[in-house]
Design a protein around this motif. Structure first.
Motif, PDB file in Angstrom:
ATOM      1  N   LYS A 140      45.929  30.873  23.496  1.00  0.00           N
ATOM      2  CA  LYS A 140      47.130  30.527  24.510  1.00  0.00           C
ATOM      3  C   LYS A 140      47.603  29.188  24.172  1.00  0.00           C
ATOM      4  O   LYS A 140      48.036  29.042  23.795  1.00  0.00           O
ATOM      5  CB  LYS A 140      46.627  29.915  25.218  1.00  0.00           C
ATOM      6  N   ARG A 141      46.526  28.505  23.804  1.00  0.00           N
ATOM      7  CA  ARG A 141      46.107  27.310  22.632  1.00  0.00           C
ATOM      8  C   ARG A 141      47.361  27.331  21.865  1.00  0.00           C
ATOM      9  O   ARG A 141      47.124  25.511  21.686  1.00  0.00           O
ATOM     10  CB  ARG A 141      44.683  27.000  22.470  1.00  0.00           C
ATOM     11  N   LYS A 142      47.078  27.993  20.879  1.00  0.00           N
ATOM     12  CA  LYS A 142      47.199  28.487  19.293  1.00  0.00           C
ATOM     13  C   LYS A 142      49.011  28.871  19.803  1.00  0.00           C
ATOM     14  O   LYS A 142      49.296  28.150  18.431  1.00  0.00           O
ATOM     15  CB  LYS A 142      46.765  29.547  18.284  1.00  0.00           C
ATOM     16  N   TYR A 180      60.575  25.177  26.197  1.00  0.00           N
ATOM     17  CA  TYR A 180      61.082  24.186  27.206  1.00  0.00           C
ATOM     18  C   TYR A 180      61.059  24.107  28.547  1.00  0.00           C
ATOM     19  O   TYR A 180      62.017  23.220  29.159  1.00  0.00           O
ATOM     20  CB  TYR A 180      62.111  25.313  27.546  1.00  0.00           C
ATOM     21  N   LYS A 181      59.540  23.742  29.433  1.00  0.00           N
ATOM     22  CA  LYS A 181      58.943  22.821  29.647  1.00  0.00           C
ATOM     23  C   LYS A 181      57.895  22.466  29.727  1.00  0.00           C
ATOM     24  O   LYS A 181      57.133  22.894  28.801  1.00  0.00           O
ATOM     25  CB  LYS A 181      59.542  23.629  30.976  1.00  0.00           C
ATOM     26  N   PRO A 182      57.622  21.463  30.583  1.00  0.00           N
ATOM     27  CA  PRO A 182      56.187  20.974  30.271  1.00  0.00           C
ATOM     28  C   PRO A 182      55.036  21.821  30.110  1.00  0.00           C
ATOM     29  O   PRO A 182      55.200  22.639  31.142  1.00  0.00           O
ATOM     30  CB  PRO A 182      55.280  20.151  31.340  1.00  0.00           C
ATOM     31  N   GLU A 183      53.825  21.783  29.333  1.00  0.00           N
ATOM     32  CA  GLU A 183      53.060  23.415  29.263  1.00  0.00           C
ATOM     33  C   GLU A 183      51.891  23.524  30.277  1.00  0.00           C
ATOM     34  O   GLU A 183      51.700  24.475  31.066  1.00  0.00           O
ATOM     35  CB  GLU A 183      52.137  22.741  27.620  1.00  0.00           C
ATOM     36  N   GLU A 184      51.451  21.728  31.412  1.00  0.00           N
ATOM     37  CA  GLU A 184      51.349  22.402  32.357  1.00  0.00           C
ATOM     38  C   GLU A 184      51.769  23.400  33.450  1.00  0.00           C
ATOM     39  O   GLU A 184      51.359  23.881  34.832  1.00  0.00           O
ATOM     40  CB  GLU A 184      50.501  20.896  33.045  1.00  0.00           C
ATOM     41  N   GLU A 185      53.220  22.716  33.501  1.00  0.00           N
ATOM     42  CA  GLU A 185      54.644  24.011  34.647  1.00  0.00           C
ATOM     43  C   GLU A 185      54.385  24.931  34.085  1.00  0.00           C
ATOM     44  O   GLU A 185      54.542  25.956  34.754  1.00  0.00           O
ATOM     45  CB  GLU A 185      55.041  23.356  34.437  1.00  0.00           C
ATOM     46  N   MET A 186      54.018  25.897  32.486  1.00  0.00           N
ATOM     47  CA  MET A 186      54.038  26.901  32.544  1.00  0.00           C
ATOM     48  C   MET A 186      53.459  28.159  33.211  1.00  0.00           C
ATOM     49  O   MET A 186      52.100  27.795  32.883  1.00  0.00           O
ATOM     50  CB  MET A 186      54.293  26.949  30.804  1.00  0.00           C
ATOM     51  N   SER A 187      53.080  28.508  33.115  1.00  0.00           N
ATOM     52  CA  SER A 187      52.910  30.617  34.038  1.00  0.00           C
ATOM     53  C   SER A 187      51.934  30.841  32.520  1.00  0.00           C
ATOM     54  O   SER A 187      52.494  30.446  31.289  1.00  0.00           O
ATOM     55  CB  SER A 187      53.450  31.508  34.572  1.00  0.00           C
ATOM     56  N   ILE A 188      51.066  31.547  32.808  1.00  0.00           N
ATOM     57  CA  ILE A 188      50.809  32.604  31.895  1.00  0.00           C
ATOM     58  C   ILE A 188      51.536  33.191  31.433  1.00  0.00           C
ATOM     59  O   ILE A 188      51.385  33.648  30.007  1.00  0.00           O
ATOM     60  CB  ILE A 188      49.239  33.713  32.260  1.00  0.00           C
ATOM     61  N   SER A 189      52.919  34.290  31.931  1.00  0.00           N
ATOM     62  CA  SER A 189      53.606  35.641  30.950  1.00  0.00           C
ATOM     63  C   SER A 189      54.494  34.154  30.136  1.00  0.00           C
ATOM     64  O   SER A 189      54.732  34.865  29.490  1.00  0.00           O
ATOM     65  CB  SER A 189      53.925  35.684  32.573  1.00  0.00           C
ATOM     66  N   GLU A 190      54.524  33.493  31.044  1.00  0.00           N
ATOM     67  CA  GLU A 190      55.954  32.243  29.993  1.00  0.00           C
ATOM     68  C   GLU A 190      54.876  31.953  28.398  1.00  0.00           C
ATOM     69  O   GLU A 190      55.635  31.953  28.147  1.00  0.00           O
ATOM     70  CB  GLU A 190      56.060  30.956  30.579  1.00  0.00           C
TER      71      GLU A 190
END
Length: 690
Positions: free
Chosen positions: A466-468, A480-490
């Motif tokens: 995920k980090r990579k 397209y959105k802040p990474e902290e707001e993204m779900s795993i599937s996104e």
């Protein structure tokens, strides 16, 4: 020859049957390599190459015929001598190389290009392999059949490889061959059999005679069969097996000619008399077998090959019939009239239309095994090049989908399998360090899910980092959105975007994520979706959700203002009139409705697509609860118009290119002539969330 007869049915039949045979050959080799049981498939492999050699020589594709002839000689040696010491790995390599060459030449033929490939290097390699094989097993002699590998394959229809043999030792036979109903070009198929028998027979004659130049012989062969007379040293069992396994042969009557019996009876010694009795008994047995063959073949006939364009046309006509039926039954002129006899006739017409549609759909349905088995070759070749061990498993390959669906998912599946081996499965050393088995595992599974089919590619490799993925997305400007707001599937779905790749080293194979946007585009073309799930160091699962068919679906027609929409009935959970007391608004102003203690979001279709309508209050229209992958969404429409089977038509390209228009998968024509847009439930869910 391809240039002059490319549009003739004869060439189409040749490419169809040769492609089918070469796929069988590839499966036999891969199965034999996997199970270490090559000898069990030698006879079948020999028959396949013998058939390809004969038909290719008949069509004057000499490079294919010559290569097939040499491979046939190799299998002949293996079959007749059963050598104990064989390098089966090398055998697989050279045969698969020959298979690839023939595939490539067939592809050229189908594209109306000359089949001009040079197989000399492959042929020389097979010859050398056979020489080494004989030396390894101490075979000093080379039979006349073996000598043929140094000669070109046959270019003329009548060349006997055993003419030097004393004819008095040969047995004389008669055979009458009947071809399958509807196989077409019986005269050409008869010529192919003559070409095939010329290798192992002499004194060959047949009736009707002028089978190439006289097309009227086709009807004669259909009614009376194709009659052949010949002498051979080959046993009657081998001749029978060879002819029975020939493509499109329905049944045959094979027997020894009576002059053989008379000749033997002329001998006075007891041994000759004994042989005569045995031969008479064999003649009786053969006649009995001939009758049994005829009865058995008659029971099992009924399989014919049909050009796909004809089934496409038939499917189009069925679609037009469905539309015409709707135009009649929903004619505005009938509104308010009580027509009992008409209604009865309409119900009967609807029943017949449904049954007709089901029959046509079943004709077009083919098992996924047709593309699943091709993945064995990809796994085998990549493991060899990358020095990895992978156990490949298939589940549910008997699942059937529309033929057009098969054509669209073959390349995406191939891409996923390559990615899984190249960048999913770790090297042997890395797997051992992680405490994993040295052998990786890839599972290709298909299963039904309502009116859809789920195809899953699962590996037990390193999984996605995920980090990579996030770092690469930031670098490419794809977040397209802040990474902290993204779900795993996104986060995982970022690898489906064009130009995205976590691959650091360029290899001849695609890295995980390389070209995945092309995969998604191909799947979305047929109304499917792609989802990804992964756990680092445990593996990755990629799932295709595809429809069973692209042609006709059951839908619920609704109206919003003056617009019409169709919702697939498989996505509808329920419909109801809303109670204003159950409506809830969150702090952002999003509407939700409480249904049996659970809150569900509401999507007003007239607001989503900016449609003018007088039905604004939620208690005045209809709320329809939709479900997709355990997610629910309530849409608000003016009213329900009724359920109807609709013919799916593709959206115009200018609509697809407009990114703001989401939630539409196609369109259809209603009975009153109006156009209805087919809603894409997954697109609505994404649009409502975003």
């Amino acid at each position: 020859m391809a240039d002059t007869i490319i549009n003739e049915p004869m060439l189409d039949m040749y490419t169809f049957e040769t492609n089918h045979l070469i796929e069988q050959m590839e499966e036999l080799i891969l199965h034999g390599e996997k199970s270490n049981q090559f000898l069990l498939s030698i006879d079948e492999s020999f028959r396949i190459m013998h058939t390809i050699k004969g038909s290719s020589a008949m069509m004057l594709f000499n490079n294919i015929s010559e290569l097939s002839h040499v491979v046939e000689d190799l299998f002949y040696y293996l079959r007749e001598n059963e050598p104990e010491q064989v390098d089966y790995q090398a055998l697989s390599d050279i045969v698969l190389e020959s298979v690839d060459f023939i595939k490539n030449e067939l592809s050229k033929i189908e594209k109306s290009c000359p089949a001009d490939g040079d197989a000399k290097e492959i042929i020389d390699g097979i010859k050398q392999f056979l020489i080494n094989l004989k030396e390894l097993n101490g075979d000093c002699y080379i039979s006349k059949k073996d000598n043929s590998i140094s000669q070109p394959a046959m270019h003329k229809p009548f060349i006997n490889s055993v003419k030097e043999t004393d004819l008095s030792d040969k047995r004389k036979y008669e055979v009458v061959i009947f071809f399958e109903d509807g196989c077409e070009m019986e005269n050409i198929r008869a010529f192919s059999i003559i070409h095939m028998l010329s290798d192992i027979t002499s004194d060959l004659s047949y009736y009707p005679e002028n089978i190439i130049d006289d097309d009227t012989t086709i009807e004669q062969i259909k009614k009376e069969g194709f009659k052949i007379s010949f002498k051979t040293l080959t046993s009657i069992e081998s001749i029978r097996e060879l002819l029975e396994n020939t493509v499109s042969v329905k049944n045959l009557e094979l027997s020894a000619q009576n002059d053989i019996v008379n000749m033997i009876e002329a001998q006075n010694d007891n041994s000759s008399q004994c042989q005569t009795n045995l031969l008479k008994q064999e003649l009786i047995t053969n006649k009995e077998l001939s009758v049994q063959n005829h009865l058995h073949s008659t029971k099992n006939q009924g399989m014919i090959s049909v050009n796909l364009s004809k089934t496409d046309r038939l499917m189009d006509l069925i679609g037009e019939l469905v539309i015409a039926e709707a135009m009649v039954t929903q004619n505005p002129d009938l509104k308010g009239l009580e027509l009992n006899n008409f209604d009865k006739s309409v119900r009967q017409l609807h029943k017949i239309t449904d049954e007709l549609q089901d029959v046509v759909m079943s004709i077009r349905m083919v098992p996924l095994s047709t593309i699943f088995y091709k993945m064995h070759r990809i796994v085998r070749d990549m493991c060899k090049k990358l020095d990895k061990e992978v156990k490949f498993e298939m589940i549910g390959e008997e699942t059937e989908v529309d033929k057009n669906i098969i054509d669209h998912i073959s390349d995406p599946l191939m891409h996923l399998i390559r990615n899984a081996i190249d960048h999913g499965i770790e090297s042997k050393e890395d797997r051992l360090l992680k405490g994993k088995p040295q052998e990786g595992r890839i599972i290709l599974e298909a299963r039904h899910a309502g009116s859809d089919v789920l195809i899953t590619v699962k590996d037990d490799g390193r999984g996605l980092n995920k980090r990579k993925i996030i770092d690469k997305a930031k670098k490419k400007g794809l977040l397209y959105k802040p990474e902290e707001e993204m779900s795993i599937s996104e986060i995982y779905n970022l690898i489906l975007l064009p130009g995205f790749s976590t691959c650091e080293n360029i290899t001849e194979f695609s890295g995980r994520g390389v070209g995945m946007d092309v995969v998604v585009r191909n799947i979305e073309t047929i109304g499917g979706t792609v989802s990804i799930n992964s756990t680092e160091d445990l593996g990755t699962t990629v799932t295709f959700k595809i429809p069973l068919t692209l042609a006709i679906v059951d839908g619920m027609n609704v109206c919003v203002g003056k617009s019409r929409y169709t919702i697939p009935t498989t996505s509808i959970k329920e419909s109801f009139r809303a109670n204003l007391a159950d409506i809830i608004c969150d702090p952002d102003g999003n509407e939700m409705i409480m249904v049996r203690g659970q809150c569900h979001p509401i999507l007003r279709i007239h607001e989503f697509y900016r449609i003018k309508t007088d039905v604004i209050r939620l208690d005045e229209g209809i709320v329809i609860m939709l479900e997709h992958e355990e997610k629910k969404l309530c849409i608000f429409v003016d009213q329900l118009l009724g359920q109807q089977q609709v013919v799916v038509k593709a959206l115009p390209s200018y609509i697809k290119q407009r990114k703001k228009i989401v939630g539409l998968s196609g369109c259809t024509i209603l009975g009153d002539g109006n156009i209805s847009l087919i809603l894409d439930i997954e697109g609505l869910l994404k649009g409502n969330i975003n």
